[in-house]
Design an enzyme around this catalytic site. Structure first.
Site, PDB file in Angstrom:
ATOM      1  N   ASP A 193     -14.390  -2.897   5.700  1.00  0.00           N
ATOM      2  CA  ASP A 193     -14.107  -1.980   4.606  1.00  0.00           C
ATOM      3  C   ASP A 193     -12.809  -2.323   3.888  1.00  0.00           C
ATOM      4  OD1 ASP A 193     -14.685   0.503   3.135  1.00  0.00           O
ATOM      5  OD2 ASP A 193     -12.888   1.267   4.123  1.00  0.00           O
ATOM      6  N   MET A 274     -13.164   7.119   0.462  1.00  0.00           N
ATOM      7  CA  MET A 274     -13.060   6.961  -0.988  1.00  0.00           C
ATOM      8  C   MET A 274     -12.672   5.551  -1.413  1.00  0.00           C
ATOM      9  SD  MET A 274     -13.906   9.847  -2.252  1.00  0.00           S
ATOM     10  CE  MET A 274     -13.407   9.528  -3.940  1.00  0.00           C
ATOM     11  N   ARG A 275     -12.470   4.645  -0.442  1.00  0.00           N
ATOM     12  CA  ARG A 275     -12.038   3.302  -0.815  1.00  0.00           C
ATOM     13  C   ARG A 275     -13.093   2.607  -1.679  1.00  0.00           C
ATOM     14  NH1 ARG A 275     -10.338   1.466   3.857  1.00  0.00           N
ATOM     15  NH2 ARG A 275      -8.132   1.757   3.450  1.00  0.00           N
ATOM     16  N   ALA A 276     -14.370   2.830  -1.377  1.00  0.00           N
ATOM     17  CA  ALA A 276     -15.429   2.181  -2.143  1.00  0.00           C
ATOM     18  C   ALA A 276     -15.382   2.602  -3.612  1.00  0.00           C
ATOM     19  CB  ALA A 276     -16.792   2.514  -1.543  1.00  0.00           C
ATOM     20  N   VAL A 279     -12.391   0.803  -5.236  1.00  0.00           N
ATOM     21  CA  VAL A 279     -12.645  -0.627  -5.420  1.00  0.00           C
ATOM     22  C   VAL A 279     -13.661  -0.857  -6.531  1.00  0.00           C
ATOM     23  CG1 VAL A 279     -13.603  -2.684  -4.330  1.00  0.00           C
ATOM     24  CG2 VAL A 279     -12.008  -1.244  -3.069  1.00  0.00           C
TER      25      VAL A 279
END
Length: 687
Positions: A193, A274-276, A279
């Site tokens: 991730d 929430m990283r996706a 990104v």
């Protein structure tokens, strides 16, 4: 320094090149993880990218590449005055798999720090890579603690070195690129991730494209400088495009429509955190800048999803990464922002993409979809990898009656549903590779004592060092408050953590095991233990025996996925050459001990204990089993015998091995705890 292969001369691999170029435009995208089989230009493309990176302005003489216009106020070589600097090419730094922690983050001179209170710091690879590229080949083989340090630095943009109250901080912002062959093992999901984008690469099956690959490689090998000169114009053009995209990037607008599509897509694919979303937003913005636009379109969102989500979607450990493109198109269409773009994103002729007839050898290759199908069409999840599922056709009857030992080969059956297991550990204290199974002496873990350092000092035991130096202070002429420390006084901390083991499965695939329910349960049990091995960072191997021989179905590997695939396709039938299977397993362990002597083994024999074929098969199997007992190999026999009449042959085999026997039912959850105690107890008694 040798001339690198030109980036623009790489044939095909459009999505790999696009992902690298997007990160060259905006390192904030978060780097690239390149997954693929060997020989697919992964390393070539990454190394070639460095030649396209614009030159950087640095403070003259600064070991940490501070920018002269805004030098780092905390730079160990500072403070620096704001002013003119010097230009140099952006660096590409390679992190070797076997690198030490000190080599990665840098090292403090502990002796001077203790005796003089001086922060004498030697920069590591993170400092060298600042404002450049940090490349990790075979990142899946890198020790976990190094990956943690690497990704923490990439996320924070700084590296911290703290030891015994002395700390150093310096900036470390770089483009992180990792390559890996999935057959050699996977990265942990939480580490996957942390890579912004991922790309699956595979060798082309088109003869014309393969011919062109060979032609260009031979031309480069014959005359690297001349070959690079022929591609100089293309390289200059792409370099200029990177610079233009960097200047345009701050002006790109991410409207509410595309932002809503990003959020809906991440929710639809059930990605965690929430990283996706972040990104995807950065990637879509960078795609627009790369295309020369100031507005993000639906086609940018779709491409961003194909690059940023495959390794983040929820999946079982043995599922191949990939994205359901039909579901993606439906989500984008449902939540289209009315921006006039092709909401489905399904075609390549929309907007300003300009890739109606993409040049496969061009610098951007059109930036199309990552290759989601193999040469034969792939599977439904678009991963391009076979799931290993084999239709259970031609299986034995529902009655569960097994064919006779001399019966012909039976079709593979599906594994039963896997179940949760507890830890099977090897007794004693090992010194193998870092993992999560058995106790071991490691570089990281709880401190258990101190010793004289063997080689470079890595972990100082402060109390033991002071204790060793204290009696000699008067003889050394100490007159001030500082402690006079000599190299002989330094003590290395010894630590205890966990190691990964080699779990070798020896599976009986003879006719006596071919009853449908029994073999399905056997495969389910082995699959459950494989899942446990995946989580505990073990190597696994698979030996099968049937007919007249034992066979190494899978040599020891870190790819638990490969073992699961081989298990699913395992056929059954024929006699039971138990001795042959054990002898083959003994050879596998002998060779593996030569390759990796520190890694301890746990052998799991799955059989009903019967031995047929050849002269004195039972006696021969017993002699083969005693070889493992003599070597002290921890072993478990999974007793697959069923029916009202039981011969207890598996228990006898376990006794010869110096291990323990357990039925299939006893493998589940709570029963495993007792099994571990039995394995450890038997091993202690044998010792």
């Amino acid at each position: 320094m040798s001339t690198p292969f030109p980036f623009t001369a790489v044939v095909g691999q459009d999505d790999l090149r696009l992902a690298l170029l997007l990160n060259a435009v905006s390192p904030a995208v978060g780097g690239v993880l390149v997954r693929g089989e060997k020989g697919t230009a992964k390393s070539t493309a990454v190394r070639a990218l460095s030649a396209l990176m614009p030159e950087v302005d640095v403070v003259a003489g600064c070991r940490f590449s501070c920018a002269p216009a805004a030098p780092d106020p905390a730079c160990p070589d500072g403070p620096h005055e704001v002013g003119a600097g010097v230009q140099r090419p952006a660096r590409m730094v390679e992190l070797p798999v076997g690198a030490s922690e000190d080599r990665l983050v840098g090292a403090l001179d502990i002796e001077r720090a203790l005796a003089e209170g001086v922060k004498a710091f030697e920069p590591g690879l993170l400092a060298d890579a600042h404002r450049g590229i940090l490349y990790v080949d075979e990142v899946n083989l890198l020790h976990d603690h190094l990956v943690d340090l690497l990704l923490d630095a990439a996320a924070m943009g700084a590296s911290y070195v703290e030891r015994e109250g002395v700390s150093v901080r310096h900036a470390a912002r770089f483009l992180l690129v990792g390559t890996m062959n999935p057959e050699e093992g996977e990265l942990r999901p939480q580490l996957l991730d942390r890579f912004g984008l991922t790309v699956e690469v595979a060798a082309s099956r088109e003869p014309d494209q393969r011919v062109e690959v060979v032609r260009r490689r031979l031309a480069y090998d014959d005359d690297p400088d001349g070959f690079a000169a022929r591609w100089a114009d293309e390289e200059t053009s792409v370099r200029a495009r990177i610079v233009a995209a960097r200047k345009l990037l701050p002006s790109v607008v991410l409207g509410d429509g595309p932002l809503r599509q990003i959020a809906a897509t991440c929710a639809a694919f059930e990605v965690d955190g929430m990283r996706a979303d972040i990104v995807m937003a950065r990637t879509a913005t960078t795609l627009a800048a790369w295309a020369g636009r100031t507005e993000v379109l639906a086609e940018d969102v779709r491409q961003a999803a194909l690059l940023a989500l495959p390794h983040r979607r929820r999946r079982n450990p043995f599922d191949a990464p990939g994205l359901d493109e039909d579901k993606l198109d439906e989500t984008l269409e449902e939540f289209g922002g009315g921006d006039g773009s092709n909401g489905s994103g399904g075609s390549d002729d929309s907007g300003d993409s300009g890739d109606e007839d993409p040049d496969p050898d061009g610098p951007d290759g059109g930036g199309g979809q990552p290759p989601q199908e193999g040469p034969d069409g792939g599977n439904d999840d678009g991963s391009g990898e076979s799931s290993g599922e084999v239709p259970a056709q031609g299986e034995p009857s529902e009655s569960g009656q097994a064919p006779s030992p001399g019966a012909g080969e039976q079709a593979p059956v599906r594994a039963a549903e896997p179940f949760r297991t507890k830890v099977l550990s090897v007794p004693g204290l090992g010194e193998g590779a870092a993992g999560r199974r058995s106790r071991a002496r490691t570089e990281h873990g709880r401190t258990t004592g101190a010793r004289r350092p063997q080689g470079a000092l890595t972990k100082l035991h402060l109390a033991a060092t002071v204790q060793a130096a204290a009696p000699h202070q008067r003889a050394r002429g100490r007159s001030g408050p500082g402690l006079v420390v000599r190299r002989d006084d330094l003590r290395q901390a010894t630590r205890e953590g966990r190691e990964g083991n080699l779990v070798l499965f020896v599976v009986d695939a003879s006719g006596s095991m071919a009853a449908r329910q029994r073999m399905s349960a056997v495969k389910g049990a082995v699959l459950s233990l494989l899942l446990d091995a995946y989580q505990r960072r073990d190597k696994v191997g698979l030996v099968t025996f049937r007919g007249s021989t034992g066979e190494v179905a899978l040599p020891p590997t870190s790819s638990v996925d490969a073992a699961a695939v081989r298990l699913e396709s395992l056929p059954t039938g024929g006699r039971t050459p138990l001795a042959a299977g054990l002898l083959r397993a003994h050879d596998v362990l002998r060779v593996e001990r030569l390759r990796d002597p520190a890694r301890r083994a746990l052998m799991v024999v799955v059989t009903d204990g019967r031995a047929t074929g050849g002269p004195e098969p039972v006696s021969l199997a017993g002699r083969a089993a005693r070889l493992f007992a003599a070597d002290g190999v921890a072993s478990v026999v999974v007793d697959c015998e069923s029916g009202p009449v039981r011969l207890g042959l598996a228990g006898q085999l376990a006794g010869e091995l110096g291990g323990t026997a357990v039925t299939l039912d006893e493998l589940r959850a709570d029963s495993i705890a007792g099994l571990v105690r039995d394995v450890q107890g038997n091993s202690r008694r044998a010792a």
